[in-house]
Each structure stands twice: as structure tokens, then as C-alpha cells.
Write a protein that holds these residues in place. Structure first.
Motif, PDB file in Angstrom:
ATOM      1  N   LEU A  34      23.821   1.566  10.861  1.00  0.00           N
ATOM      2  CA  LEU A  34      22.574   2.358  10.941  1.00  0.00           C
ATOM      3  C   LEU A  34      21.601   1.813  11.080  1.00  0.00           C
ATOM      4  CD1 LEU A  34      21.559   5.398  10.734  1.00  0.00           C
ATOM      5  CD2 LEU A  34      21.524   5.096   8.073  1.00  0.00           C
ATOM      6  N   LEU A  35      21.129   0.591  10.566  1.00  0.00           N
ATOM      7  CA  LEU A  35      19.952  -0.171  10.539  1.00  0.00           C
ATOM      8  C   LEU A  35      19.950  -0.575  11.986  1.00  0.00           C
ATOM      9  CD1 LEU A  35      17.344  -1.457   9.775  1.00  0.00           C
ATOM     10  CD2 LEU A  35      18.386  -3.268   8.838  1.00  0.00           C
ATOM     11  N   ASP A  36      20.970  -1.059  12.630  1.00  0.00           N
ATOM     12  CA  ASP A  36      21.015  -1.762  14.174  1.00  0.00           C
ATOM     13  C   ASP A  36      20.898  -0.362  14.850  1.00  0.00           C
ATOM     14  OD1 ASP A  36      21.808  -4.079  13.110  1.00  0.00           O
ATOM     15  OD2 ASP A  36      23.926  -4.011  13.729  1.00  0.00           O
ATOM     16  N   GLY A  60      25.375  14.936   3.898  1.00  0.00           N
ATOM     17  CA  GLY A  60      26.516  15.577   4.402  1.00  0.00           C
ATOM     18  C   GLY A  60      26.740  14.955   5.799  1.00  0.00           C
ATOM     19  N   TYR A  61      26.337  14.143   6.285  1.00  0.00           N
ATOM     20  CA  TYR A  61      26.661  13.367   7.490  1.00  0.00           C
ATOM     21  C   TYR A  61      27.800  12.362   7.402  1.00  0.00           C
ATOM     22  CZ  TYR A  61      22.400  15.624   9.445  1.00  0.00           C
ATOM     23  OH  TYR A  61      21.398  16.177   9.770  1.00  0.00           O
ATOM     24  N   VAL A 112      23.817  10.698  11.055  1.00  0.00           N
ATOM     25  CA  VAL A 112      22.437  10.409  10.451  1.00  0.00           C
ATOM     26  C   VAL A 112      21.369  10.227  11.498  1.00  0.00           C
ATOM     27  CG1 VAL A 112      21.282   9.129   8.423  1.00  0.00           C
ATOM     28  CG2 VAL A 112      23.853   9.578   8.260  1.00  0.00           C
ATOM     29  N   LEU A 113      21.513   9.286  12.033  1.00  0.00           N
ATOM     30  CA  LEU A 113      20.376   8.708  12.830  1.00  0.00           C
ATOM     31  C   LEU A 113      19.834  10.047  13.793  1.00  0.00           C
ATOM     32  CD1 LEU A 113      18.360   7.032  14.061  1.00  0.00           C
ATOM     33  CD2 LEU A 113      20.171   5.972  15.435  1.00  0.00           C
ATOM     34  N   ASP A 114      21.141  10.786  14.453  1.00  0.00           N
ATOM     35  CA  ASP A 114      20.667  12.039  15.280  1.00  0.00           C
ATOM     36  C   ASP A 114      20.190  13.004  14.477  1.00  0.00           C
ATOM     37  OD1 ASP A 114      21.944  10.755  17.396  1.00  0.00           O
ATOM     38  OD2 ASP A 114      23.820  11.896  17.063  1.00  0.00           O
ATOM     39  N   GLY A 115      20.525  13.172  13.200  1.00  0.00           N
ATOM     40  CA  GLY A 115      19.709  14.318  12.387  1.00  0.00           C
ATOM     41  C   GLY A 115      17.898  13.943  11.903  1.00  0.00           C
ATOM     42  N   CYS A 175      11.643  11.504  12.165  1.00  0.00           N
ATOM     43  CA  CYS A 175      11.728  10.684  13.206  1.00  0.00           C
ATOM     44  C   CYS A 175      10.321   9.872  13.542  1.00  0.00           C
ATOM     45  CB  CYS A 175      11.670  11.610  14.689  1.00  0.00           C
ATOM     46  SG  CYS A 175      11.669  10.835  16.281  1.00  0.00           S
ATOM     47  N   GLU A 176       9.265  10.532  13.021  1.00  0.00           N
ATOM     48  CA  GLU A 176       7.869   9.712  13.021  1.00  0.00           C
ATOM     49  C   GLU A 176       7.864   8.445  12.048  1.00  0.00           C
ATOM     50  OE1 GLU A 176       8.048  13.155  13.333  1.00  0.00           O
ATOM     51  OE2 GLU A 176       7.107  13.660  14.916  1.00  0.00           O
TER      52      GLU A 176
END
Length: 166
Positions: free
Chosen positions: A30-32, A119-120, A126-129, A138-139
Motif C-alpha cells: 500500500l505504501l509503495d 471493507g476493502y 484501499v488506494l482506489d477508494g 485523496c488530498e
């Protein structure tokens, strides 16, 4: 000589015991992925679509990892999705805010933000959410203000703590 060896062995054991565990593979991924998006820039949707330019990568921070992981575990223990620590938590007092949790683990922040998800199934989900969110996620993850990150995952709960050191 024997006393010196015993002392050195004890010091090595204590150092190994106090070292934080490595970031779990799904959190490393996720961090990457977050840093890949930060490197290229992205379009955020809050307040109308707008492009967020590329920014420097986030640095993993062990203290923030602890705050994020414990908050994920607290939400999982209580079965409650919230930025404030829920009743039934096992690490932080109920009602504790993200800033208080980050301070409680010893990180002195000039600025903080927290993204949470529920729930992802995968880090990409998660990132897409967060990228599609209209709630400022996002910001936050694209803000050049934040230089350090900590991540946590427990059950269906994911946490990203972002901060700038003092």
C-alpha cells in the motif's frame, strides 16, 4: 570476560526485542502504491475534479506505524469504523483523536492527517477508494505537507497516518 559476554548478549537480546516488527507485506504494498501515485500526480474529486501535482514520497515512520496499527486493531476489536478511538478499544482510550494517538506514541507532529478505510480486500482497493473519495482522503495522501507515514490493517480496517515532524 564471561561477564562482558553476558552483558553483550543481554544487550543484543534487548535490542532485538525492542525493535519494531517489519511492515506487513500488504501495508508495504500500500505504501509503495501511494508513493507511485505521489510520484506521478493524480486528479482528486473533492470540491470538483482537480489535478494534484507530483510530490515527494512518504517515508515510513515506525511511531506512525504503531499509531496506525493500534488504531486499526482498536476499530477491529470494537467493530466500529471511526477516526476517534471507539469504546471497546484495546490500545487507546475511547474518544482519542488521531492527533492524540500520534502524540501518545511519541511522534511530535507539526501537521497530521488520517485516512481510514473499511471493507476493502486489497491494498489497491484501499488506494482506489481513497483516490475516489470526496471526503479529502485523496488530498491528504497527495499533500506535500506530509512527509512521514504509518500504516495499519486489522480485520476489515485500514489506517494511514500522515504527518510532518516538528
Amino acid at each position: 570476560m564471561r561477564k562482558l559476554l553476558s552483558t553483550l548478549l543481554l544487550m543484543a537480546v534487548l535490542a532485538a526485542c525492542s525493535a519494531p516488527p517489519p511492515l506487513a507485506p500488504e501495508l508495504r504494498e500500500l505504501l509503495d502504491r501511494i508513493n507511485d501515485v505521489r510520484a506521478s500526480g493524480t486528479t482528486c474529486k473533492q470540491g470538483g475534479e482537480h489535478f494534484m501535482p507530483p510530490v515527494d514520497p512518504l517515508r515510513e515512520n515506525e511511531l506512525l506505524n504503531r499509531a496506525a496499527q493500534w488504531h486499526a486493531e482498536d476499530m477491529n476489536a470494537a467493530g466500529v469504523f471511526s477516526h476517534n478511538t471507539p469504546v471497546g478499544a484495546v490500545h487507546f482510550a475511547p474518544g482519542t483523536t488521531p492527533g492524540e494517538r500520534i502524540l501518545d506514541v511519541g511522534y511530535l507532529a507539526a501537521a497530521i492527517a488520517e485516512d481510514i478505510a473499511e471493507g476493502y480486500a486489497t491494498p489497491q482497493d484501499v488506494l482506489d477508494g481513497w483516490l475516489a473519495s470526496t471526503a479529502g482522503h485523496c488530498e491528504a495522501l497527495m499533500s506535500a505537507t506530509y512527509r512521514d507515514a504509518g500504516l495499519g490493517h486489522s480485520g476489515v480496517y485500514w489506517v494511514l497516518d500522515l504527518a510532518a515532524p516538528q
